[in-house]
Enzyme design. Sequence first.
Site, PDB file in Angstrom:
ATOM      1  CE1 TYR A 142      -3.200  -2.836   0.095  1.00 15.92           C
ATOM      2  CE2 TYR A 142      -3.765  -2.266   2.340  1.00 15.92           C
ATOM      3  CZ  TYR A 142      -3.968  -3.031   1.228  1.00 15.92           C
ATOM      4  OH  TYR A 142      -4.934  -4.005   1.247  1.00 15.92           O
ATOM      5  CE  LYS A 188       1.963 -18.385  -1.728  1.00 21.84           C
ATOM      6  NZ  LYS A 188       1.241 -19.639  -1.435  1.00 21.84           N
ATOM      7  CG  ASP A 220      -1.494 -20.748   0.387  1.00 23.56           C
ATOM      8  OD1 ASP A 220      -0.746 -20.610   1.371  1.00 23.56           O
ATOM      9  OD2 ASP A 220      -1.110 -21.294  -0.665  1.00 23.56           O
ATOM     10  CG  ASP A 244      -7.239  -4.668   3.809  1.00 23.92           C
ATOM     11  OD1 ASP A 244      -8.305  -4.738   4.436  1.00 23.92           O
ATOM     12  OD2 ASP A 244      -7.060  -3.848   2.893  1.00 23.92           O
ATOM     13  CG  ASP A 248     -12.295  -7.148   5.400  1.00 21.92           C
ATOM     14  OD1 ASP A 248     -12.105  -6.613   6.509  1.00 21.92           O
ATOM     15  OD2 ASP A 248     -12.443  -6.506   4.352  1.00 21.92           O
TER      16      ASP A 248
END
Length: 349
Positions: A142, A188, A220, A244, A248
């Site tokens: 970001y 990752k 994952d 993020d 959620d």
Amino acid sequence: MKELRIAVLPGDGIGPDVTAQAVRVLQAAAERFGLRLALSHYLVGAAGVARGEDPLPAETRAAVVNADAVLLGAVGDPSLDHVPRHLRPETGLLALRALLGVYANLRPVAVTEALAFCSPLKPEHLANVDVLIVRELTGGLYYGEPRGRQDGAAVNTLRYSAAEIERVARVAFAAARTRRRRVLSVDKANVLETSQLWRETVTRVAAAYPDVTLEHAYVDYAAMRLVAAPASIDVLLTENLFGDILSDEAAMLTGSIGMLPSASVGAGGPGLFEPVHGSAPDIAGTGKANPLAMFGSVAMMLRYGIGREEEASAIESAVDRALEAGLRTPDLGGDATTEDATRAVLANL
């Protein structure tokens, strides 16, 4: 007792709706416990753009850095999706986080017996679910440079330094010491160089916390585990983008993103406290917005921003008792209005 300066940023969509009710709850708690508050309201997001073409106006910038804590409603307006990036509400939010230096975002996800039926998961998967997501907030994709578009291609840069990773990891391990002493670090590392640095740095930080168990997981697998075995997770530590998305996903354990508060903290400056949900402009002003995540954010502000544990616990307990008594907003399958929910919590407070 000194007067506590709270910068209130209602924002966009349902932000003003839930913020107004949160101020009522905060003022009720202040009156009960004898807190002295000075609340001042400022523009952010689309509200700032509408007033002066800046999603983080200069007046707001000056106010938040001098506050004891910052309470934010929500930002976002679909009508600004196609304007230049510097005019988008989300740009104001990113700038606000960077300005305050709030590099660690804390998102608690706990499933109460009263709300277990609201989740799409089977009840047997929800027993004893109490997760704290610690998300790095001011680095990663970001904020990385360079970024932009050229010759039909788009570029965003994912960058992390060891120092950025270390400081947020210390927040996660310190939090784990107050809980069940387990940290699940998500990356990752089988693909990304930044994730390899993440894993190496978190492992090094863990050596200073021998009483806390560290486990690494690819993002994952962590996403699957949040659904299949959420009770096995205590503190989940991860970078900005992964955090993020995963937070959620975790919101659905409670049945609604309208239930999740958050605290963003840094190195000694004012913290930023906001619900995880977005601005939901389609229900703004209708009285249908769930204010409970905003109330939880007020509690987190009192706990992490001002150091007032008793007041924070009182608000959280009032929310729990209201839910146990049957309070259900539309997102939870009921018909209670924003005002109904506020009155129920105030009655229990």
